[in-house]
Every structure is written in structure tokens, then in C-alpha cells.
Scaffold this active site. Structure first.
Site, PDB file in Angstrom:
ATOM      1  N   SER A 148      64.959  36.303 -15.111  1.00  0.00           N
ATOM      2  CA  SER A 148      65.484  36.162 -16.253  1.00  0.00           C
ATOM      3  C   SER A 148      64.313  36.918 -17.088  1.00  0.00           C
ATOM      4  O   SER A 148      63.182  36.650 -16.783  1.00  0.00           O
ATOM      5  CB  SER A 148      65.781  35.035 -16.746  1.00  0.00           C
ATOM      6  N   TYR A 161      64.058  25.822 -18.184  1.00  0.00           N
ATOM      7  CA  TYR A 161      64.671  27.047 -17.334  1.00  0.00           C
ATOM      8  C   TYR A 161      63.696  28.208 -17.459  1.00  0.00           C
ATOM      9  O   TYR A 161      63.366  29.058 -16.686  1.00  0.00           O
ATOM     10  CB  TYR A 161      66.057  27.453 -18.167  1.00  0.00           C
TER      11      TYR A 161
END
Length: 257
Positions: A148, A161
Site C-alpha cells: 500500500s 496497517y
């Protein structure tokens, strides 16, 4: 399914293929000629629908289920994929993950581990298991992790995350170094904001901010990520390993001052 045949003859495992990005990756792999194993944890119906779509278009597909937070399940899923492929597994896409939101100050170790085990430890275990198959076959194979842009651009409430995705990028670089001599390439794709059904209604202001910030003026689509994964698994990327391919419509290029 129509494509240019970039992955003709390949056997690919896509984890977390029941929805969103995973669905887009699986469909693009099938369009390019790969036989696709679609892993899911709970989205069995959705994964089955994607597999049916692939088969109806003349491709091959299998659905396997399991919780990749468990190491033995990671190894079983890889084994099932290779068995279905007559002992071959040429591409693995580690896409499965979770993205809960939680304030860092109140986060428990259990909540931290739940994200790290699913987003990072599963990548380690699946890659290790796949490498054991790939190292024994002619031509080796490729592994692509879905990371990401939050690996380098942290967001509020996403500390667990972001940390896991940053580690995923470094795992790929480390794995590329160690598995390269065995004929196995390892890369990451780092998506930006990808459209999904209902996102416009759930987070309208965020979608508008993204569209203003992106030089391309739009959110990403699952197939945009799929295209990046197809490239990295294909012969076009035969000399690409240890690389993080950012697929974010140019948002990361925007200055912050």
C-alpha cells in the site's frame, strides 16, 4: 477470456480473491491465460462467482478456503494450489489482508497482532511455502505482495496497517535477495485508493479529496492493480525483482508543501 496471453501456461494463486482488488487480480490473470486458484476466508460465494465467470470464458479456476492468520493453513492452501496445478505453481499474489481503523493510543497487543498476522505473517508463510514449489520447477516463479502507499504515507487510525504494509515491502526486498538465485522473483504492488461499491456514500469527502489530489483525476480500479500484478508475473518483468510498483494515479507525486 480475452487478453494478450502474457501468462499463458501459468498456474497462479491469488489470496483474498473473493472481492475488490483480489477479484480484479484473479480476472486479469485469467484473461492473460493463467489457470487461477482463488483463495478466500469467508467470501466463498463471491470467490465462486469469479471462478464461474473464468470457467464460462474458457479458463480454469479453483476456489480454496482458509484463514491465513494460521501458518499451517497458509501451507495447506499453497499445497492445494500446486496439487491442482499438477505440481506446478508459477505465480503467487499475496493479496489477503484486513484494514481496521483504531486509535494507536488505545490499541491492544491482540488488536495489533490480528492485523500483523493477517497482513504480514501470512505473506511470509505463503511465500515460503510457494518458494519450496517454485525452486523445484523449471523457470522458477514469481511472488507479488499487495502492499500500500500507506507503507510510506501513514494515515490516522491505521498505525498497525501502515506498519504491516511497510514490513511487507521490506519482506519482498529481502526475499528477492535470497530467492533470486533459485529463479524466484519477489516484488510488491502498492495501490492507492481503489474504488469499491458503496465507497462514494460511505466516505464522500475522502473520495473528493483523492480525486482532487490525483493527477489522473480518479480513484483506482481493481483491474489497475491487476495490470501491475500481470506485468510482474509475466516475462516482461523477467529482470524485475525487489521492486515496489506504486499504482496510485500519481497521488504520491503530489508535493506536500
Amino acid at each position: 477470456m480475452t487478453g494478450r496471453g502474457l501468462l499463458e501456461g501459468q498456474v497462479a494463486l491469488v489470496t483474498g480473491a473473493g472481492g475488490g482488488i483480489g477479484r480484479g487480480i484473479a480476472l486479469r490473470f485469467a484473461q492473460e491465460g493463467a489457470a487461477v486458484v482463488l483463495h478466500c476466508r469467508t467470501a466463498v460465494k463471491a470467490a465462486g462467482e469469479v471462478a464461474s465467470r473464468i470457467r464460462e470464458s474458457g479458463g480454469r479456476a479453483l476456489v480454496v478456503r482458509g484463514d491465513l492468520a494460521e501458518e499451517d493453513v497458509c501451507r495447506r492452501v499453497v499445497r492445494d494450489a500446486a496439487d491442482w496445478g499438477d505440481g506446478r505453481l508459477t505465480a503467487l499474489v499475496n493479496n489477503a489482508g484486513v484494514q481496521p481503523t483504531r486509535e494507536l493510543a488505545g490499541m491492544t497487543v491482540a488488536q495489533w497482532r490480528a492485523v500483523v498476522d493477517t497482513n504480514l505473517s501470512s505473506v511470509f508463510a505463503c511465500t515460503q511455502a510457494a518458494a519450496e514449489v517454485m525452486r523445484r520447477q523449471e523457470g522458477g516463479g514469481s511472488v507479488t505482495h499487495i502492499a500500500s502507499i500507506e507503507a510510506t504515507h501513514p494515515a490516522p487510525l491505521h498505525a498497525h496497517y501502515c506498519a504491516a504494509k511497510a514490513a511487507v515491502v521490506m519482506h519482498a526486498r529481502s526475499a528477492a535477495l535470497e530467492y533470486g538465485p533459485l529463479g524466484i522473483r519477489v516484488n510488491t504492488v502498492s495501490p492507492g485508493l481503489i474504488h469499491r461499491e458503496g465507497l462514494d456514500e460511505e466516505w464522500p469527502e475522502g473520495v473528493r479529496r483523492w480525486e482532487r489530489a490525483a493527477p489522473t483525476g480518479r480513484l483506482g480500479r481493481p483491474e489497475d492493480v491487476g495490470d501491475g500484478c500481470v506485468f510482474l508475473a509475466s516475462g516482461l518483468a523477467s529482470w524485475v525483482t525487489g521492486h515496489d510498483l506504486v499504482v496510485d494515479g500519481g497521488v504520491s507525486a503530489r508535493p506536500t508543501w
